[in-house]
Enzyme design. Structure first.
Site, short mmCIF file in Angstrom:
data_model
loop_
_atom_site.label_atom_id
_atom_site.label_comp_id
_atom_site.label_asym_id
_atom_site.label_seq_id
_atom_site.Cartn_x
_atom_site.Cartn_y
_atom_site.Cartn_z
N ARG A 220 39.57 32.09 61.71
CA ARG A 220 38.52 33.01 62.13
C ARG A 220 38.15 33.90 60.94
O ARG A 220 39.01 34.26 60.14
CB ARG A 220 38.98 33.91 63.29
CG ARG A 220 39.15 33.18 64.62
CD ARG A 220 37.80 32.76 65.24
NE ARG A 220 37.95 32.14 66.54
CZ ARG A 220 37.96 30.82 66.77
NH1 ARG A 220 37.83 29.97 65.76
NH2 ARG A 220 38.07 30.36 68.00
N HIS A 268 31.09 27.02 60.75
CA HIS A 268 32.07 26.88 61.84
C HIS A 268 32.00 25.47 62.46
O HIS A 268 31.74 25.31 63.65
CB HIS A 268 31.82 27.95 62.92
CG HIS A 268 33.05 28.28 63.72
ND1 HIS A 268 33.37 29.53 64.15
CD2 HIS A 268 34.05 27.48 64.18
CE1 HIS A 268 34.50 29.50 64.84
NE2 HIS A 268 34.94 28.26 64.87
P1 NAP Z 1 48.43 27.94 68.17
O1 NAP Z 1 48.85 26.57 68.61
O2 NAP Z 1 48.58 29.07 69.12
O3 NAP Z 1 49.27 28.25 66.84
C1 NAP Z 1 49.24 29.50 66.23
C2 NAP Z 1 50.26 29.53 65.10
O4 NAP Z 1 50.12 30.76 64.39
C3 NAP Z 1 51.71 29.47 65.59
O5 NAP Z 1 52.50 28.70 64.73
C4 NAP Z 1 52.15 30.93 65.52
O6 NAP Z 1 53.53 31.14 65.30
C5 NAP Z 1 51.39 31.40 64.30
N1 NAP Z 1 51.22 32.86 64.34
C6 NAP Z 1 50.56 33.62 65.23
N2 NAP Z 1 50.68 34.93 64.93
C7 NAP Z 1 51.44 34.98 63.80
C8 NAP Z 1 51.93 36.04 63.00
N3 NAP Z 1 51.67 37.34 63.30
N4 NAP Z 1 52.69 35.73 61.94
C9 NAP Z 1 52.99 34.44 61.64
N5 NAP Z 1 52.56 33.38 62.36
C10 NAP Z 1 51.80 33.66 63.43
O7 NAP Z 1 46.91 27.93 67.70
P2 NAP Z 1 46.07 26.66 67.17
O8 NAP Z 1 45.65 25.82 68.31
O9 NAP Z 1 46.81 26.04 66.04
O10 NAP Z 1 44.74 27.39 66.65
C11 NAP Z 1 44.83 28.41 65.67
C12 NAP Z 1 43.46 29.01 65.43
O11 NAP Z 1 42.65 28.09 64.72
C13 NAP Z 1 42.68 29.32 66.71
O12 NAP Z 1 43.07 30.54 67.27
C14 NAP Z 1 41.27 29.33 66.20
O13 NAP Z 1 40.94 30.64 65.82
C15 NAP Z 1 41.30 28.45 64.97
N6 NAP Z 1 40.50 27.21 65.15
C16 NAP Z 1 39.36 27.06 64.43
C17 NAP Z 1 38.61 25.90 64.55
C18 NAP Z 1 37.35 25.69 63.73
O14 NAP Z 1 36.48 24.92 64.13
N7 NAP Z 1 37.20 26.33 62.60
C19 NAP Z 1 38.99 24.90 65.46
C20 NAP Z 1 40.18 25.09 66.17
C21 NAP Z 1 40.93 26.24 66.01
P3 NAP Z 1 54.64 30.70 66.38
O15 NAP Z 1 54.58 29.19 66.37
O16 NAP Z 1 55.90 31.21 65.84
O17 NAP Z 1 54.21 31.28 67.69
#
Ligand code: NAP
Length: 305
Positions: A220, A268
């Site tokens: 983001r 995006h």
């Molecule tokens: P997810 O499965 O919830 O994974 C989030 C990861 O971030 C987890 O490993 C988590 O750690 C880690 N994390 C969260 N807060 C943290 C912190 N304070 N310090 C260190 N690590 C932290 O999410 P996801 O499905 O991978 O998606 C992630 C993000 O990608 C989404 O929220 C979205 O904003 C973005 N995204 C963008 C697109 C695009 O088109 N550009 C597409 C899809 C997603 P833990 O494992 O320890 O909980």
């Protein structure tokens, strides 16, 4: 009720097929507030949730929920789920690999040479010599890390809690972040946007990267302090960046990011969950909710993801 996902009619058609007998409204204006028990949305305008006294479930059409849970009127008893589409993770990983290889293999230089009809070879880097650091080891981050590893990068992955992933050197917590940053010639952000991660890519953290590092933000726009990035680029500390997401979207026409030769801007396009996936996962949770069973793909409201 559906609010603001693309093509509400597409969602509504599939929802009616998946959940026969359940009334579906394609816009907020059509629904009686006390009849609404669930909302499917990409974003909720602050104040929306509080208008529905019987609301029990909100389904984000995306992986990130920050545009849903920042509504102060959202009751604590309302469950929030996100969409976890494996094809989204692959799309995000493809985007990252494309940008990482484009930078590491020096593609812009060859494109410039082609314009000059200049056939000049430059040695490619040692394929195992570049460390890529992935912030976030969740659905997207793990897929990114595995693909980068398969493509010959040394990969470090950082998360809040410790993780294990074949071929990836994983670290966690504040010390882990410093270790990851200090080694990452390519840094990739796949974190969710939360109170803890907003602005995490700032002058301090980006300044910990090796000189000449490249930044890829596919999470983001709010993770990156854009003025700090531009400052470090101007000082020659960083080589460039690929930004699929920006603080303000669409990126304003007068943003300096557009014109920086080292910055690639995309609107995006990393990946988007399919309508079918959103509806299938929502319908599964709707049935679970009605049966009093635990829901899946819900987020922790306190953690913010
Ligand atoms: P997810 O499965 O919830 O994974 C989030 C990861 O971030 C987890 O490993 C988590 O750690 C880690 N994390 C969260 N807060 C943290 C912190 N304070 N310090 C260190 N690590 C932290 O999410 P996801 O499905 O991978 O998606 C992630 C993000 O990608 C989404 O929220 C979205 O904003 C973005 N995204 C963008 C697109 C695009 O088109 N550009 C597409 C899809 C997603 P833990 O494992 O320890 O909980």
């Amino acid at each position: 009720m559906l609010t603001q996902p693309q093509a509400p009619a597409l969602f509504a058609g599939l929802l009616r097929e998946s959940l026969p007998g359940v009334p579906v409204w394609e816009s907020a204006d059509l629904a009686a507030p006390d009849a609404v028990a669930a909302i499917i949305a990409w974003r909720l305008k602050p104040g929306t949730a509080g208008r529905y006294p019987n609301l029990r479930l909100i389904c984000a059409t995306a992986a990130g929920v920050e545009k849903i849970i920042d509504d102060p009127g959202l009751g604590k008893d309302v469950a929030v789920m996100r969409t976890v589409d494996p094809l989204v993770n692959i799309g995000v990983a493809q985007y990252v690999l494309l940008m990482a290889l484009r930078h590491v293999r020096g593609l812009p230089r060859f494109e410039a040479q082609q314009k000059e009809h200049a056939w000049i070879r430059h040695r490619p880097p040692d394929p195992y010599g570049v460390t890529a650091g992935v912030l976030g080891m969740g659905e997207a981050g793990r897929t990114v890390a595995s693909l980068l590893h398969a493509a010959g990068f040394k990969v470090m992955g950082w998360s809040r809690t410790p993780k294990q992933l074949p071929g990836v050197d994983t670290v966690a917590g504040a010390d882990g972040l410093a270790a990851c940053l200090s080694r990452s010639k390519v840094l990739i952000c796949t974190l969710p946007l939360t109170a803890e991660t907003r602005g995490i890519l700032d002058r301090r953290t980006l300044g910990m990267l090796p000189a000449g590092a490249y930044v890829i933000n596919v999470a983001r726009g709010g993770h990156l302090v854009e003025s700090d990035l531009l400052g470090l680029l101007a000082e020659g500390r960083l080589a460039g960046a690929a930004l699929d997401v920006q603080e303000v979207e669409p990126l304003p026409a007068d943003s300096s990011l557009w014109d920086h030769p080292g910055v690639t801007i995309t609107p995006h396009i990393g990946a988007q969950a399919s309508v079918a996936c959103v509806v299938t996962q929502f319908a599964e949770n709707w049935r679970r909710l009605c049966a009093g069973q635990p829901l899946v793909n819900t987020i922790d409201r306190l953690r913010g993801y």
